[in-house]
Motif scaffolding. Structure first.
Motif, PDB file in Angstrom:
ATOM      1  N   GLY A 192      78.281 -67.604 -61.753  1.00 35.59           N
ATOM      2  CA  GLY A 192      76.924 -67.106 -61.930  1.00 35.59           C
ATOM      3  C   GLY A 192      76.646 -66.893 -63.413  1.00 35.59           C
ATOM      4  N   TRP A 193      75.422 -66.579 -63.756  1.00 39.48           N
ATOM      5  CA  TRP A 193      75.086 -66.383 -65.167  1.00 39.48           C
ATOM      6  C   TRP A 193      73.848 -65.505 -65.311  1.00 39.48           C
ATOM      7  CZ3 TRP A 193      74.578 -70.839 -62.441  1.00 39.48           C
ATOM      8  CH2 TRP A 193      73.290 -71.365 -62.284  1.00 39.48           C
ATOM      9  N   ALA A 194      73.658 -65.015 -66.520  1.00 41.39           N
ATOM     10  CA  ALA A 194      72.484 -64.206 -66.858  1.00 41.39           C
ATOM     11  C   ALA A 194      72.231 -64.360 -68.341  1.00 41.39           C
ATOM     12  CB  ALA A 194      72.713 -62.737 -66.504  1.00 41.39           C
ATOM     13  N   VAL A 195      71.025 -64.074 -68.758  1.00 37.74           N
ATOM     14  CA  VAL A 195      70.671 -64.095 -70.177  1.00 37.74           C
ATOM     15  C   VAL A 195      70.281 -62.685 -70.594  1.00 37.74           C
ATOM     16  CG1 VAL A 195      69.094 -65.005 -71.928  1.00 37.74           C
ATOM     17  CG2 VAL A 195      69.905 -66.497 -70.070  1.00 37.74           C
ATOM     18  N   ASP A 196      70.951 -62.185 -71.629  1.00 36.08           N
ATOM     19  CA  ASP A 196      70.653 -60.863 -72.176  1.00 36.08           C
ATOM     20  C   ASP A 196      69.675 -61.051 -73.336  1.00 36.08           C
ATOM     21  OD1 ASP A 196      70.556 -58.379 -73.343  1.00 36.08           O
ATOM     22  OD2 ASP A 196      72.715 -58.031 -73.247  1.00 36.08           O
ATOM     23  N   GLN A 197      68.399 -60.835 -73.066  1.00 36.38           N
ATOM     24  CA  GLN A 197      67.372 -61.058 -74.076  1.00 36.38           C
ATOM     25  C   GLN A 197      67.519 -60.097 -75.259  1.00 36.38           C
ATOM     26  OE1 GLN A 197      65.445 -63.571 -73.979  1.00 36.38           O
ATOM     27  NE2 GLN A 197      65.410 -64.222 -71.836  1.00 36.38           N
ATOM     28  N   ARG A 198      68.047 -58.911 -75.008  1.00 43.30           N
ATOM     29  CA  ARG A 198      68.190 -57.924 -76.095  1.00 43.30           C
ATOM     30  C   ARG A 198      69.178 -58.383 -77.156  1.00 43.30           C
ATOM     31  NH1 ARG A 198      70.178 -53.336 -75.784  1.00 43.30           N
ATOM     32  NH2 ARG A 198      71.813 -53.935 -74.312  1.00 43.30           N
ATOM     33  N   THR A 199      70.258 -59.018 -76.739  1.00 42.20           N
ATOM     34  CA  THR A 199      71.300 -59.411 -77.690  1.00 42.20           C
ATOM     35  C   THR A 199      71.303 -60.909 -77.996  1.00 42.20           C
ATOM     36  OG1 THR A 199      72.917 -59.776 -75.918  1.00 42.20           O
ATOM     37  CG2 THR A 199      72.780 -57.548 -76.858  1.00 42.20           C
ATOM     38  N   GLY A 200      70.502 -61.654 -77.247  1.00 43.47           N
ATOM     39  CA  GLY A 200      70.470 -63.094 -77.459  1.00 43.47           C
ATOM     40  C   GLY A 200      71.736 -63.789 -76.994  1.00 43.47           C
ATOM     41  N   ARG A 201      72.400 -63.195 -76.000  1.00 47.95           N
ATOM     42  CA  ARG A 201      73.656 -63.762 -75.507  1.00 47.95           C
ATOM     43  C   ARG A 201      73.504 -64.201 -74.052  1.00 47.95           C
ATOM     44  NH1 ARG A 201      77.870 -62.600 -79.081  1.00 47.95           N
ATOM     45  NH2 ARG A 201      79.460 -63.059 -77.523  1.00 47.95           N
ATOM     46  N   VAL A 202      74.246 -65.238 -73.693  1.00 49.27           N
ATOM     47  CA  VAL A 202      74.334 -65.653 -72.307  1.00 49.27           C
ATOM     48  C   VAL A 202      75.593 -65.028 -71.713  1.00 49.27           C
ATOM     49  CG1 VAL A 202      75.550 -67.799 -72.906  1.00 49.27           C
ATOM     50  CG2 VAL A 202      74.405 -67.611 -70.697  1.00 49.27           C
ATOM     51  N   LEU A 203      75.495 -64.560 -70.479  1.00 52.26           N
ATOM     52  CA  LEU A 203      76.619 -63.977 -69.754  1.00 52.26           C
ATOM     53  C   LEU A 203      77.015 -64.921 -68.626  1.00 52.26           C
ATOM     54  CD1 LEU A 203      75.228 -60.334 -69.459  1.00 52.26           C
ATOM     55  CD2 LEU A 203      76.811 -61.217 -71.179  1.00 52.26           C
ATOM     56  N   LEU A 204      78.296 -65.238 -68.560  1.00 47.49           N
ATOM     57  CA  LEU A 204      78.801 -66.132 -67.525  1.00 47.49           C
ATOM     58  C   LEU A 204      79.792 -65.367 -66.667  1.00 47.49           C
ATOM     59  CD1 LEU A 204      79.418 -69.174 -69.863  1.00 47.49           C
ATOM     60  CD2 LEU A 204      77.662 -69.059 -68.096  1.00 47.49           C
ATOM     61  N   TYR A 205      79.617 -65.463 -65.352  1.00 47.46           N
ATOM     62  CA  TYR A 205      80.480 -64.744 -64.409  1.00 47.46           C
ATOM     63  C   TYR A 205      81.218 -65.756 -63.540  1.00 47.46           C
ATOM     64  CZ  TYR A 205      76.754 -61.400 -65.543  1.00 47.46           C
ATOM     65  OH  TYR A 205      75.828 -60.627 -66.198  1.00 47.46           O
ATOM     66  N   SER A 206      82.507 -65.552 -63.370  1.00 39.50           N
ATOM     67  CA  SER A 206      83.251 -66.454 -62.492  1.00 39.50           C
ATOM     68  C   SER A 206      84.284 -65.683 -61.694  1.00 39.50           C
ATOM     69  CB  SER A 206      83.934 -67.569 -63.292  1.00 39.50           C
ATOM     70  OG  SER A 206      84.946 -67.042 -64.125  1.00 39.50           O
ATOM     71  N   ALA A 207      84.639 -66.234 -60.547  1.00 39.05           N
ATOM     72  CA  ALA A 207      85.683 -65.655 -59.699  1.00 39.05           C
ATOM     73  C   ALA A 207      86.446 -66.784 -59.043  1.00 39.05           C
ATOM     74  CB  ALA A 207      85.087 -64.731 -58.641  1.00 39.05           C
ATOM     75  N   GLU A 208      87.770 -66.594 -58.934  1.00 36.70           N
ATOM     76  CA  GLU A 208      88.639 -67.570 -58.284  1.00 36.70           C
ATOM     77  C   GLU A 208      89.867 -66.838 -57.779  1.00 36.70           C
ATOM     78  OE1 GLU A 208      89.789 -70.126 -61.551  1.00 36.70           O
ATOM     79  OE2 GLU A 208      91.451 -68.803 -62.077  1.00 36.70           O
ATOM     80  N   ASP A 209      90.677 -67.532 -57.004  1.00 37.07           N
ATOM     81  CA  ASP A 209      91.972 -67.010 -56.593  1.00 37.07           C
ATOM     82  C   ASP A 209      93.007 -67.476 -57.612  1.00 37.07           C
ATOM     83  OD1 ASP A 209      94.468 -66.493 -55.378  1.00 37.07           O
ATOM     84  OD2 ASP A 209      93.633 -66.742 -53.366  1.00 37.07           O
ATOM     85  N   ASN A 210      93.700 -66.544 -58.260  1.00 37.20           N
ATOM     86  CA  ASN A 210      94.665 -66.944 -59.283  1.00 37.20           C
ATOM     87  C   ASN A 210      95.823 -67.748 -58.705  1.00 37.20           C
ATOM     88  OD1 ASN A 210      95.291 -64.087 -58.297  1.00 37.20           O
ATOM     89  ND2 ASN A 210      97.229 -64.598 -59.274  1.00 37.20           N
ATOM     90  N   LEU A 211      96.146 -67.543 -57.421  1.00 40.73           N
ATOM     91  CA  LEU A 211      97.190 -68.335 -56.778  1.00 40.73           C
ATOM     92  C   LEU A 211      96.639 -69.630 -56.178  1.00 40.73           C
ATOM     93  CD1 LEU A 211      99.234 -65.583 -54.885  1.00 40.73           C
ATOM     94  CD2 LEU A 211      99.736 -66.622 -57.113  1.00 40.73           C
ATOM     95  N   GLY A 212      95.309 -69.717 -56.054  1.00 36.56           N
ATOM     96  CA  GLY A 212      94.665 -70.880 -55.465  1.00 36.56           C
ATOM     97  C   GLY A 212      94.108 -71.801 -56.533  1.00 36.56           C
ATOM     98  N   LYS A 213      92.797 -71.690 -56.796  1.00 35.72           N
ATOM     99  CA  LYS A 213      92.175 -72.539 -57.811  1.00 35.72           C
ATOM    100  C   LYS A 213      92.839 -72.345 -59.170  1.00 35.72           C
ATOM    101  CE  LYS A 213      89.060 -75.456 -59.365  1.00 35.72           C
ATOM    102  NZ  LYS A 213      89.335 -76.884 -59.212  1.00 35.72           N
TER     103      LYS A 213
END
Length: 347
Positions: free
Chosen positions: A301-322
């Motif tokens: 997933g992702w979001a844009v922080d307009q206040r700081t001018g930064r993009v936020l990227l969110y990820s999740a996986e299984d460390n033993l899997g993917k």
């Protein structure tokens, strides 16, 4: 039905056990060899009772010797061994004509000097570095290279969760490659079956802490792959955290936005539209580990922080899997000429 004779070298750890689970269920894998110095002579079912009565569970662990692995008939071998140890087996097995998927860090880096910097020892088989393919099938052109490879270096768990969200944005010039900051949280199984007291139940339960700071070993392969995508060397900040769960990785990455924020969704969707194990959650939707554990999916997933001018990227996986075993099986499928999703449909 095509059946590929398969070996798992170092099958007694957490990643090894997950590999066994996936291969025992795989419609095209015939598990013909499992090795462990500790459990040599014992059956899979006796060491891992959860596999009892599964087809193949009567297979007996043998000593990890290249000739014995060859004699088993194995065509492809997974190496679930520590770095520094795996290279010796990879060299011997390749010489015997066996394809190798290495889950250690021994062949993930293109530069032996970077390996020495991060792992503190000379590379054990530098002559194989240029032959190895970094086994992240979702990267551009990588699945084709994996299909033709004799040696695949399967990526680390943290790198997978960081590289896949970032690469399309770097390739499109949407973010500043020198502004990347990442924090990740991993379940305790990521440390392997360590005797370190810090990973014991009483130390890890009900507690969260950062570790291996400020220079975690996985930074080496992360910066390598991000640098390839950006077309320039990348130096970034990465802080891993240990959380009191068995498995799963949750990663949040931020970077300065240098392009059009409205293009983020389009760029990610174009990069991963035909990638069966990448699930895009859309803007303002963080990823959750409960939705990816025991699967080969990575959610982004992702979001844009307009206040700081930064993009936020969110990820999740299984460390033993993917992040380990199932991603290695994904490469196995490609190397064997199988459907990429074979044996990995579990939800």
């Amino acid at each position: 039905m095509q059946m590929i004779k398969t070996a798992v070298v170092g099958a007694s750890g957490y990643t090894g056990m997950e590999l066994l689970r996936l291969l025992l269920m795989h419609p095209n894998a015939q598990l013909c060899c499992v090795t462990s110095r500790q459990y040599a002579g014992e059956s899979l079912a006796s060491v891992f009772p959860r596999f009892a009565k599964a087809d193949g569970s009567a297979l007996t662990f043998i000593q990890p010797e290249a000739k014995l692995i060859k004699d088993s008939g194995a065509e492809i071998a997974f190496l679930a061994l520590p770095h520094g140890v795996a290279a010796e087996y990879a060299t011997a097995l390749l010489e015997l004509g066996i394809k190798v998927i290495d889950l250690s860090a021994d062949f993930r880096l293109n530069d032996q000097q970077v390996y020495e910097e991060f792992y503190g020892t000379p590379h054990p088989a530098p002559e194989l570095l240029q032959q190895a393919v970094y086994g992240m099938p979702e990267l551009q052109g990588r699945s084709e290279a994996i299909r033709e490879a004799q040696l695949v270096a399967s990526p680390g768990c943290y790198p997978t969760s960081i590289i896949l969200p970032l690469v399309p944005l770097l390739e499109a010039g949407l973010i500043d490659p020198q502004s990347i900051v990442t924090c990740s949280m991993s379940g305790v199984s990521g440390a392997g079956k360590s005797s370190n007291v810090l990973f014991s139940f009483c130390e890890a339960n009900e507690s969260v802490r950062a570790y291996s700071v400020p220079k975690h070993r996985h930074l080496s392969e992360i910066e390598q792959e991000l640098g390839i995508a950006a077309g320039t060397p990348v130096t970034m900040s990465f802080t891993p955290h240990l959380v009191p769960t068995h498995n799963g990785i949750c990663t949040t990455t931020s970077a300065l936005l240098t392009g059009d924020a409205s293009k983020i969704s389009e760029v990610l969707e174009k990069a991963y539209a035909d990638k069966p194990f990448v699930r895009l959650l859309g803007e303002n939707n963080p990823a959750d580990t409960k939705n990816v554990t025991r699967t080969n999916f990575i959610d982004i997933g992702w979001a844009v922080d307009q206040r700081t001018g930064r993009v936020l990227l969110y990820s999740a996986e299984d460390n033993l899997g993917k992040g380990a075993a199932s991603q290695a099986v994904q490469s196995f499928n490609l190397m064997a000429g199988l459907e990429e999703q074979a044996g990995l449909h579990n939800l």
